[in-house]
Design an enzyme around this catalytic site. Sequence first.
Site, PDB file in Angstrom:
ATOM      1  N   GLN A 179       3.596  -5.404  11.128  1.00  0.00           N
ATOM      2  CA  GLN A 179       3.826  -6.824  10.876  1.00  0.00           C
ATOM      3  C   GLN A 179       2.431  -7.288  10.468  1.00  0.00           C
ATOM      4  N   SER A 180       2.189  -7.411   9.176  1.00  0.00           N
ATOM      5  CA  SER A 180       0.814  -7.489   8.677  1.00  0.00           C
ATOM      6  C   SER A 180       0.350  -8.905   8.368  1.00  0.00           C
ATOM      7  N   GLU A 240      -9.905  -7.707   9.566  1.00  0.00           N
ATOM      8  CA  GLU A 240      -9.594  -8.778  10.525  1.00  0.00           C
ATOM      9  C   GLU A 240     -10.161  -8.447  11.908  1.00  0.00           C
ATOM     10  N   HIS A 279      -7.006  -6.351   0.231  1.00  0.00           N
ATOM     11  CA  HIS A 279      -6.756  -5.777  -1.089  1.00  0.00           C
ATOM     12  C   HIS A 279      -5.402  -6.262  -1.581  1.00  0.00           C
ATOM     13  N   ASP A 315       0.825  -1.216   0.000  1.00  0.00           N
ATOM     14  CA  ASP A 315       0.000   0.000   0.000  1.00  0.00           C
ATOM     15  C   ASP A 315       0.856   1.261   0.000  1.00  0.00           C
ATOM     16  N   SER A 366      -8.181  -2.818   9.834  1.00  0.00           N
ATOM     17  CA  SER A 366      -8.351  -4.032   9.035  1.00  0.00           C
ATOM     18  C   SER A 366      -9.682  -4.724   9.305  1.00  0.00           C
ATOM     19  N   ASP A 373      11.581   3.080  12.918  1.00  0.00           N
ATOM     20  CA  ASP A 373      10.849   1.850  13.213  1.00  0.00           C
ATOM     21  C   ASP A 373       9.692   2.210  14.144  1.00  0.00           C
ATOM     22  N   ARG A 393       1.529  -7.450  -3.991  1.00  0.00           N
ATOM     23  CA  ARG A 393       1.174  -8.103  -2.735  1.00  0.00           C
ATOM     24  C   ARG A 393       2.335  -8.974  -2.265  1.00  0.00           C
ATOM     25  N   TYR A 417      -2.561 -10.151  15.755  1.00  0.00           N
ATOM     26  CA  TYR A 417      -2.576  -9.030  14.809  1.00  0.00           C
ATOM     27  C   TYR A 417      -3.900  -8.259  14.914  1.00  0.00           C
ATOM     28  N   LYS A 429      -4.755  -4.418  16.087  1.00  0.00           N
ATOM     29  CA  LYS A 429      -5.428  -3.442  15.209  1.00  0.00           C
ATOM     30  C   LYS A 429      -6.655  -2.845  15.915  1.00  0.00           C
ATOM     31  N   TYR A 457       5.979  -8.966  19.366  1.00  0.00           N
ATOM     32  CA  TYR A 457       6.501  -8.005  18.396  1.00  0.00           C
ATOM     33  C   TYR A 457       5.359  -7.403  17.575  1.00  0.00           C
TER      34      TYR A 457
HETATM   35  P1  NAP Z   1       2.835  -4.922   3.802  1.00  0.00           P
HETATM   36  O1  NAP Z   1       3.005  -5.050   2.332  1.00  0.00           O
HETATM   37  O2  NAP Z   1       3.102  -6.093   4.683  1.00  0.00           O
HETATM   38  O3  NAP Z   1       3.752  -3.696   4.262  1.00  0.00           O
HETATM   39  C1  NAP Z   1       4.008  -3.447   5.610  1.00  0.00           C
HETATM   40  C2  NAP Z   1       4.974  -2.287   5.723  1.00  0.00           C
HETATM   41  O4  NAP Z   1       5.230  -2.055   7.114  1.00  0.00           O
HETATM   42  C3  NAP Z   1       6.344  -2.546   5.066  1.00  0.00           C
HETATM   43  O5  NAP Z   1       6.810  -1.334   4.521  1.00  0.00           O
HETATM   44  C4  NAP Z   1       7.196  -2.949   6.254  1.00  0.00           C
HETATM   45  O6  NAP Z   1       8.572  -2.706   6.053  1.00  0.00           O
HETATM   46  C5  NAP Z   1       6.639  -2.020   7.304  1.00  0.00           C
HETATM   47  N1  NAP Z   1       6.936  -2.425   8.672  1.00  0.00           N
HETATM   48  C6  NAP Z   1       6.830  -3.650   9.229  1.00  0.00           C
HETATM   49  N2  NAP Z   1       7.206  -3.615  10.515  1.00  0.00           N
HETATM   50  C7  NAP Z   1       7.562  -2.347  10.783  1.00  0.00           C
HETATM   51  C8  NAP Z   1       8.070  -1.683  11.916  1.00  0.00           C
HETATM   52  N3  NAP Z   1       8.274  -2.324  13.064  1.00  0.00           N
HETATM   53  N4  NAP Z   1       8.348  -0.363  11.832  1.00  0.00           N
HETATM   54  C9  NAP Z   1       8.153   0.303  10.668  1.00  0.00           C
HETATM   55  N5  NAP Z   1       7.679  -0.269   9.548  1.00  0.00           N
HETATM   56  C10 NAP Z   1       7.394  -1.582   9.609  1.00  0.00           C
HETATM   57  O7  NAP Z   1       1.350  -4.431   4.150  1.00  0.00           O
HETATM   58  P2  NAP Z   1       0.253  -3.763   3.193  1.00  0.00           P
HETATM   59  O8  NAP Z   1      -0.538  -4.854   2.564  1.00  0.00           O
HETATM   60  O9  NAP Z   1       0.890  -2.718   2.381  1.00  0.00           O
HETATM   61  O10 NAP Z   1      -0.717  -3.103   4.280  1.00  0.00           O
HETATM   62  C11 NAP Z   1      -0.498  -1.775   4.731  1.00  0.00           C
HETATM   63  C12 NAP Z   1      -1.201  -1.591   6.078  1.00  0.00           C
HETATM   64  O11 NAP Z   1      -2.592  -1.864   5.923  1.00  0.00           O
HETATM   65  C13 NAP Z   1      -0.729  -2.529   7.175  1.00  0.00           C
HETATM   66  O12 NAP Z   1      -0.826  -1.824   8.392  1.00  0.00           O
HETATM   67  C14 NAP Z   1      -1.746  -3.657   7.160  1.00  0.00           C
HETATM   68  O13 NAP Z   1      -1.810  -4.254   8.438  1.00  0.00           O
HETATM   69  C15 NAP Z   1      -2.996  -2.889   6.824  1.00  0.00           C
HETATM   70  N6  NAP Z   1      -4.033  -3.622   6.102  1.00  0.00           N
HETATM   71  C16 NAP Z   1      -3.729  -4.300   4.958  1.00  0.00           C
HETATM   72  C17 NAP Z   1      -4.744  -4.945   4.260  1.00  0.00           C
HETATM   73  C18 NAP Z   1      -4.461  -5.679   2.986  1.00  0.00           C
HETATM   74  O14 NAP Z   1      -5.324  -6.471   2.558  1.00  0.00           O
HETATM   75  N7  NAP Z   1      -3.336  -5.446   2.320  1.00  0.00           N
HETATM   76  C19 NAP Z   1      -6.071  -4.880   4.724  1.00  0.00           C
HETATM   77  C20 NAP Z   1      -6.329  -4.157   5.888  1.00  0.00           C
HETATM   78  C21 NAP Z   1      -5.315  -3.512   6.563  1.00  0.00           C
HETATM   79  P3  NAP Z   1       9.536  -3.804   5.343  1.00  0.00           P
HETATM   80  O15 NAP Z   1       9.309  -3.621   3.865  1.00  0.00           O
HETATM   81  O16 NAP Z   1      10.879  -3.412   5.803  1.00  0.00           O
HETATM   82  O17 NAP Z   1       9.097  -5.159   5.812  1.00  0.00           O
HETATM   83  O1  G4F Z   2      -3.916 -13.993   2.429  1.00  0.00           O
HETATM   84  P1  G4F Z   2      -4.042 -14.155   3.873  1.00  0.00           P
HETATM   85  O2  G4F Z   2      -2.814 -14.466   4.656  1.00  0.00           O
HETATM   86  O3  G4F Z   2      -4.763 -12.845   4.392  1.00  0.00           O
HETATM   87  P2  G4F Z   2      -5.594 -12.518   5.729  1.00  0.00           P
HETATM   88  O4  G4F Z   2      -5.278 -13.456   6.818  1.00  0.00           O
HETATM   89  O5  G4F Z   2      -7.018 -12.395   5.331  1.00  0.00           O
HETATM   90  O6  G4F Z   2      -4.990 -11.090   6.130  1.00  0.00           O
HETATM   91  C1  G4F Z   2      -4.781 -10.070   5.156  1.00  0.00           C
HETATM   92  O7  G4F Z   2      -5.936  -9.282   5.052  1.00  0.00           O
HETATM   93  C2  G4F Z   2      -6.277  -8.560   6.252  1.00  0.00           C
HETATM   94  C3  G4F Z   2      -7.569  -7.790   5.961  1.00  0.00           C
HETATM   95  O8  G4F Z   2      -8.672  -8.605   6.252  1.00  0.00           O
HETATM   96  C4  G4F Z   2      -5.136  -7.640   6.599  1.00  0.00           C
HETATM   97  F1  G4F Z   2      -5.449  -6.900   7.695  1.00  0.00           F
HETATM   98  C5  G4F Z   2      -3.884  -8.458   6.851  1.00  0.00           C
HETATM   99  O9  G4F Z   2      -2.800  -7.574   7.113  1.00  0.00           O
HETATM  100  C6  G4F Z   2      -3.567  -9.252   5.587  1.00  0.00           C
HETATM  101  O10 G4F Z   2      -3.231  -8.346   4.564  1.00  0.00           O
HETATM  102  O11 G4F Z   2      -5.092 -15.334   4.188  1.00  0.00           O
HETATM  103  C7  G4F Z   2      -6.386 -15.328   3.624  1.00  0.00           C
HETATM  104  C8  G4F Z   2      -7.036 -16.671   3.876  1.00  0.00           C
HETATM  105  C9  G4F Z   2      -6.999 -17.131   5.336  1.00  0.00           C
HETATM  106  O12 G4F Z   2      -8.245 -17.655   5.694  1.00  0.00           O
HETATM  107  C10 G4F Z   2      -5.951 -18.243   5.355  1.00  0.00           C
HETATM  108  O13 G4F Z   2      -6.183 -19.240   6.335  1.00  0.00           O
HETATM  109  O14 G4F Z   2      -6.326 -17.675   3.135  1.00  0.00           O
HETATM  110  C11 G4F Z   2      -6.151 -18.818   3.954  1.00  0.00           C
HETATM  111  N1  G4F Z   2      -5.002 -19.573   3.474  1.00  0.00           N
HETATM  112  C12 G4F Z   2      -5.055 -20.850   2.990  1.00  0.00           C
HETATM  113  N2  G4F Z   2      -3.836 -21.267   2.653  1.00  0.00           N
HETATM  114  C13 G4F Z   2      -3.722 -19.169   3.430  1.00  0.00           C
HETATM  115  C14 G4F Z   2      -2.980 -20.236   2.914  1.00  0.00           C
HETATM  116  N3  G4F Z   2      -3.144 -18.009   3.767  1.00  0.00           N
HETATM  117  C15 G4F Z   2      -1.808 -17.881   3.590  1.00  0.00           C
HETATM  118  N4  G4F Z   2      -1.211 -16.697   3.888  1.00  0.00           N
HETATM  119  N5  G4F Z   2      -1.042 -18.903   3.101  1.00  0.00           N
HETATM  120  C16 G4F Z   2      -1.578 -20.112   2.744  1.00  0.00           C
HETATM  121  O15 G4F Z   2      -0.864 -21.021   2.329  1.00  0.00           O
END
Ligand code: NAP
Ligand code: G4F
Length: 342
Positions: free
Chosen positions: A91-92, A139, A191, A16, A137, A66, A196, A161, A165, A103
């Site tokens: 730590q997402s 979640e 998303h 993002d 999130s 950090d 990703r 996690y 949140k 952590y």
């Molecule tokens: P992401 O790809 O996992 O990126 C996470 C970012 O946070 C990376 O830049 C990572 O740095 C940094 N980070 C991790 N630990 C940190 C720390 N201790 N201090 C400072 N930075 C740190 O996540 P994303 O998908 O872009 O999501 C962005 C945000 O939206 C996150 O807060 C996530 O929880 C939230 N969110 C995501 C989704 C989704 O579906 N993608 C949905 C709802 C909410 P490094 O590159 O060094 O690891």
């Molecule tokens: O892709 P996932 O790891 O995403 P999850 O757990 O939904 O979390 C993501 O979306 C959240 C928003 O709702 C964010 F807040 C969060 O930071 C992250 O971006 O898993 C999606 C589903 C789960 O039910 C998991 O049990 O896929 C299932 N799954 C099945 N096999 C797996 C796997 N997930 C992962 N990561 N790896 C597998 O091998």
Amino acid sequence: MNERKRALITGITGQDGSYLSELLLDKDYEVHGIIRRSSCFNTDRIDHIYKDPHNEEARLFLHYGDLTDGTTLRRILEEVKPIEIYNLGAQSHVRVSFDSPEYTVDAVGMGTLRILEAIRDYQHRTGIEVRFYQAGSSEMFGKVQEVPQKETTPFYPRSPYACAKVYAHWQTVNYRESYDLFACNGILFNHESPRRGETFVTRKITRALARIVKGMQKEVYLGNLDSKRDWGYAKDYVRAMWLMLQQDAPDDYVVATNETHSIREFLDVAFNYVNLDWHDYVKFDERYLRPAEVELLIGDPSKAKQKMGWEPSVTFDQLVKLMVDADIQALEKSKKIAQGFD
Ligand code: NAP
Ligand code: G4F
């Protein structure tokens, strides 16, 4: 002359963070991002928009920091003097949060509090408003109490996690109400995109599929295929983040597509697209199961639509196919480079 708007992004190297940086640069912002020191480069997703800071045209600047280090966060805030802060760092990974709960909670929960405290003091001392976006999130809804989930649906988090949140969400509301901060919670449903992280299920599937198509891999191991997610396109979702900070008053918004699909359906669309049957390639590994699962997520984004005019532009089918295409193209490109054709 108008001074350029300045934004600060935590998590700028993430999926993002990279899309949001592009969007803000397009809108002529000066963008500052916090990155973690790593033993090798971790800026792949933003390399294409980065210019050496000695270059007069540079508008993207990076700072080491950090979320677990409050002193540095404060120093960066003082240096950058942003008018908007997007807190995307985390730590997402939900499964990993069960392995590293302390952590995860420190970075996601306390990290948010550290930024809110820094903004509170800065704003109080300088009188300058700093608008704050918190990356909440779906979640947080966990064991869902209502279908579809909206802003008023009670939370029931099911992982370290998600608990962190929820904490960050309520602290953001609390700082808004206690100290009059312009602080917004986005409650974003899943998303995805070609950027990703490779261990989230959608990208794990499309990346493995590309390697299967190219004869580089024979199978892929997954966990629970029955859970359902409301999957949208990351580029659409960062637009919603920005919109939240442009409103007259701070508020909380669900951002989702209002459609839900199982992992099996994702596999169907992805493998059918390249004329393969996923049953021939997908194997089960219990390592990918979670101690507690979120079975069903589907969001109601009507408030975001009504108040901000936000709507998703990419359908589920389009999303899956664009991710498959991107992973196949990336492999072809890396093969060409290895052969010296590029
Ligand atoms: P992401 O790809 O996992 O990126 C996470 C970012 O946070 C990376 O830049 C990572 O740095 C940094 N980070 C991790 N630990 C940190 C720390 N201790 N201090 C400072 N930075 C740190 O996540 P994303 O998908 O872009 O999501 C962005 C945000 O939206 C996150 O807060 C996530 O929880 C939230 N969110 C995501 C989704 C989704 O579906 N993608 C949905 C709802 C909410 P490094 O590159 O060094 O690891
Ligand atoms: O892709 P996932 O790891 O995403 P999850 O757990 O939904 O979390 C993501 O979306 C959240 C928003 O709702 C964010 F807040 C969060 O930071 C992250 O971006 O898993 C999606 C589903 C789960 O039910 C998991 O049990 O896929 C299932 N799954 C099945 N096999 C797996 C796997 N997930 C992962 N990561 N790896 C597998 O091998």
